[in-house]
Design a protein around this motif. Sequence first.
Motif, PDB file in Angstrom:
ATOM      1  N   VAL A  45       0.614  -1.158   0.120  1.00 54.98           N
ATOM      2  CA  VAL A  45       0.011   0.108   0.105  1.00 54.98           C
ATOM      3  C   VAL A  45       0.955   1.082   0.041  1.00 54.98           C
ATOM      4  O   VAL A  45       0.563   2.300  -0.760  1.00 54.98           O
ATOM      5  N   ALA A  46       1.859   1.271   0.851  1.00 58.14           N
ATOM      6  CA  ALA A  46       2.683   2.408   0.917  1.00 58.14           C
ATOM      7  C   ALA A  46       3.620   2.593  -0.219  1.00 58.14           C
ATOM      8  O   ALA A  46       3.912   3.854  -0.637  1.00 58.14           O
ATOM      9  N   THR A  47       4.044   1.799  -0.738  1.00 57.77           N
ATOM     10  CA  THR A  47       5.131   1.773  -1.989  1.00 57.77           C
ATOM     11  C   THR A  47       4.846   0.776  -2.995  1.00 57.77           C
ATOM     12  O   THR A  47       5.517  -0.153  -3.385  1.00 57.77           O
ATOM     13  N   PRO A  48       3.706   0.857  -3.731  1.00 52.15           N
ATOM     14  CA  PRO A  48       3.334   0.122  -4.816  1.00 52.15           C
ATOM     15  C   PRO A  48       4.435  -0.156  -5.955  1.00 52.15           C
ATOM     16  O   PRO A  48       5.058   0.841  -6.154  1.00 52.15           O
ATOM     17  N   ALA A  49       4.412  -1.191  -6.432  1.00 50.42           N
ATOM     18  CA  ALA A  49       5.372  -1.285  -7.670  1.00 50.42           C
ATOM     19  C   ALA A  49       4.811  -0.485  -8.771  1.00 50.42           C
ATOM     20  O   ALA A  49       3.624  -0.318  -8.827  1.00 50.42           O
ATOM     21  N   ARG A  50       5.811  -0.044  -9.361  1.00 52.40           N
ATOM     22  CA  ARG A  50       5.701   0.819 -10.650  1.00 52.40           C
ATOM     23  C   ARG A  50       4.706   0.247 -11.606  1.00 52.40           C
ATOM     24  O   ARG A  50       4.023   0.890 -12.388  1.00 52.40           O
ATOM     25  N   ASP A  51       4.595  -1.176 -11.805  1.00 54.03           N
ATOM     26  CA  ASP A  51       4.108  -1.872 -12.723  1.00 54.03           C
ATOM     27  C   ASP A  51       2.686  -2.399 -12.609  1.00 54.03           C
ATOM     28  O   ASP A  51       2.403  -3.046 -13.017  1.00 54.03           O
ATOM     29  N   LEU A  52       2.269  -1.982 -11.233  1.00 57.46           N
ATOM     30  CA  LEU A  52       1.068  -2.413 -10.791  1.00 57.46           C
ATOM     31  C   LEU A  52       0.292  -1.496 -10.406  1.00 57.46           C
ATOM     32  O   LEU A  52       0.550  -0.762  -9.199  1.00 57.46           O
TER      33      LEU A  52
END
Length: 172
Positions: A45-52
């Motif tokens: 939640v805090a650091t979502p993946a760039r491709d998701l």
Amino acid sequence: MCLRPLEVDDVPVLVGWAADDTFRSRAGWSRGPGPELSAFWHGQVATPARDLLRLGVVHAGDLVGYVDLHGRDAHERELGYLIGPSDRWGAGLGTAAAEAGLAYAFDVLAFRAVWAESDDPVSLRILRRLGLTETEPRNATDGFAFRRLRIERPAWAAWCGRDSQQPGDPLS
């Protein structure tokens, strides 16, 4: 039903789904509820993946699942969706979540195509019901369990009964 970004306040709900053995098994989650899973979801939640792009699915005020649009291609993404816990299955929420994910992908993000993979007969029925078609037919002897389905924006517009293929507001 609506889609919204996941929030830190959603973490206990997401972790709670892991207490359901049926859900955990079918969803492919290896961890049960606990600090490790909580830390995982806090990170997601805090650091979502760039491709998701992961959006929470809210129904009647409750977080009941999430929709994923995964990939780096600027014109198409992979759709995923999950409803939890398992006592919510069979009520049409999966179909509604997948449909909302497709509407978001085409009408808000203006993707040209969306694809999905599944080996689950229920998920395959949902995806086909929403207009996705199998792109790589497999026969029973090839040993490949997953099916890949795809839909392009014109087919989505036709499925929705729209004359236009232009982005609009799917959530209004």
